[in-house]
Write an enzyme that holds these catalytic residues in place. Structure first.
Site, PDB file in Angstrom:
ATOM      1  N   GLY A 137      92.948 -16.493 -13.348  1.00  0.00           N
ATOM      2  CA  GLY A 137      94.186 -15.849 -13.752  1.00  0.00           C
ATOM      3  C   GLY A 137      94.017 -14.496 -14.397  1.00  0.00           C
ATOM      4  O   GLY A 137      92.971 -13.853 -14.322  1.00  0.00           O
ATOM      5  N   ASP A 175      82.509 -13.235 -15.005  1.00  0.00           N
ATOM      6  CA  ASP A 175      82.116 -11.959 -15.603  1.00  0.00           C
ATOM      7  C   ASP A 175      80.605 -11.730 -15.541  1.00  0.00           C
ATOM      8  O   ASP A 175      80.142 -10.586 -15.617  1.00  0.00           O
ATOM      9  CB  ASP A 175      82.582 -11.877 -17.061  1.00  0.00           C
ATOM     10  N   TYR A 196      86.986  -2.120 -11.003  1.00  0.00           N
ATOM     11  CA  TYR A 196      86.369  -3.369 -11.437  1.00  0.00           C
ATOM     12  C   TYR A 196      87.180  -4.603 -11.053  1.00  0.00           C
ATOM     13  O   TYR A 196      86.617  -5.702 -10.968  1.00  0.00           O
ATOM     14  CB  TYR A 196      86.172  -3.367 -12.957  1.00  0.00           C
TER      15      TYR A 196
END
Length: 207
Positions: free
Chosen positions: A10, A36, A55
């Protein structure tokens, strides 16, 4: 041995990491993989004509490595080295069940991942709240002026729209403005239901 792979995806700053960590502390044999950790170095991330580093797209991530990490965990979860101890009330039939929570902002738009999920959750936030939370965070590299409106939020809307248009994708959307306690209670209860299904299957299999 059985495994459950839970997707917790999300919006940026929606509370994914916090929720994943709290779930890990409450669930038996639970690990976390964070998307990440698979970002490419800044030098490999494309820059658009406005000077924004892109990104918030799949190309900014080593997605093949992420899939490989998840599959390796599924093959041998007990050897991961960070499995939590089981709560005292863990049912005997669940002692060989391992749970992996994968948390990240782009989990369900990459086809090779879609066959791995047992449950998919997607945290949402309205624009103003998301922008407010984003402004309190420090990123490396730091957000440049206009970055949220020019790249981050449009990419979130794009990928969320793609997800909603995929009728075959079963996703549980969560309101990220709710309290962490409320979100934790809901997701935890839902995962426990999945574990109970496995327990029933195990009991039927040994009957």
């Amino acid at each position: 041995m059985k495994v459950l792979v839970i997707g917790l995806g999300g919006v940026t700053n929606g509370g994914k990491t916090t929720l994943a960590e709290k779930l890990k502390n409450m669930l038996p044999n639970c690990d976390i993989i964070s998307q990440d950790d698979f970002f490419k170095p800044e030098s490999e991330v494309e820059t658009d004509e406005r000077g924004f580093k892109l990104y918030d797209v799949l190309d900014a991530l080593y997605m093949d490595e992420m899939v490989a990490s998840i599959r390796n965990w599924m093959k041998s979860p007990a050897s991961s080295g960070v499995v939590t101890e089981e709560p005292q009330n863990t049912c005997d039939n669940l002692k060989n069940v391992y749970i992996l929570i994968v948390e990240g902002f782009l989990l369900y738009n990459y086809e090779p991942l879609n066959e791995l999920w047992n449950r998919r959750y997607f945290l949402t936030l309205p624009y103003e709240e998301c922008k407010r939370r984003r402004s309190t965070r420090i990123y490396q590299p730091a957000d440049t002026p206009g970055y949220f409106d020019g790249h981050v939020w449009p990419m979130y809307l794009k990928y969320k729209s793609e997800l909603e248009e995929n009728a075959s994708m079963q996703v549980d959307y969560l309101d990220g403005t709710k309290s962490q306690e409320e979100l934790l209670s809901y997701v935890y209860s839902d995962i426990i239901q999945e574990l109970n299904k496995l327990r029933e299957e195990n009991q039927q299999g040994t009957a």
